[in-house]
Design an enzyme around this catalytic site. Sequence first.
Site, PDB file in Angstrom:
ATOM      1  CG  HIS A  90      -5.822  -2.375   0.654  1.00 31.77           C
ATOM      2  ND1 HIS A  90      -5.128  -1.998  -0.470  1.00 31.77           N
ATOM      3  CD2 HIS A  90      -5.207  -1.767   1.702  1.00 31.77           C
ATOM      4  CE1 HIS A  90      -4.143  -1.189  -0.123  1.00 31.77           C
ATOM      5  NE2 HIS A  90      -4.161  -1.049   1.191  1.00 31.77           N
TER       6      HIS A  90
ATOM      7  CB  SER B  19      -0.966  -0.041   1.185  1.00 31.00           C
ATOM      8  OG  SER B  19      -1.976   0.909   1.047  1.00 31.00           O
TER       9      SER B  19
ATOM     10  CG  ASP C 102      -7.032  -2.582  -3.082  1.00 32.50           C
ATOM     11  OD1 ASP C 102      -7.620  -1.787  -2.334  1.00 32.50           O
ATOM     12  OD2 ASP C 102      -5.811  -2.814  -2.991  1.00 32.50           O
TER      13      ASP C 102
END
Length: 227
Positions: free
Chosen positions: A205, A120, A174
């Site tokens: 995610h 991320s 996601d």
Amino acid sequence: MNLETIELQTREAPRFSLLVLHGLGADGNDFVPVVQALDLTPVLTQGGLRVVLPSAPEIPVTINGGMRMRAWYDIRHGDLSQREDADGLRASQALVEELIDREEREFGIPPERVVLMGFSQGCAMTLMTGLRYPKRLAGLVGLSGYLPLLDTTEAQRSPANATTPIFLAHGTGDGVVLPARAKASLAELRRLGYAVDWHEYPMAHEVNMDEIQALQHWLVQTLTAAA
């Protein structure tokens, strides 16, 4: 600024390093289980491995109401391409570069035997730093993230990492870093000529076991090639 780090080491004088950058609001502990799930036996037999998991500084994050949390840079808008925190990104780039430099200075592991990896926000910092770093790195791993400051990459990238292998993986579901943002990053990297090993998984995610197994295979190939 010195970052807090978790450091795992397989032998007294390891030959390789894996630096792992966490996502927004997490810390260095976040990816310890993922690292422990990787079977990197071929790498260990070629000289051992150091794994460094730093924790980002605590800063106010706009999208979370200004709450202070561990973050590599501020997020000001739900659309990650809008109002990017260029100053914060560059400040953390300097911190990550110092981590890479420290591996050689203190442990004798040169950049060409270092893989930089992130999830991320950590993926964003991996690509931000790795493409600009002035010395060759062994490889870059980006999980569930994107290429920040996309429009400046071509002008600011370093020729030292023009052929560095890149592993990117993303979830088709996601909802944090939308797949379209990840694919725009992929398209730009490929336009610039980078060798990207792209993987998609039916997940949100997060990280799943199929992804870990693919990453494991890639890390073994990449690090043994760097030996």
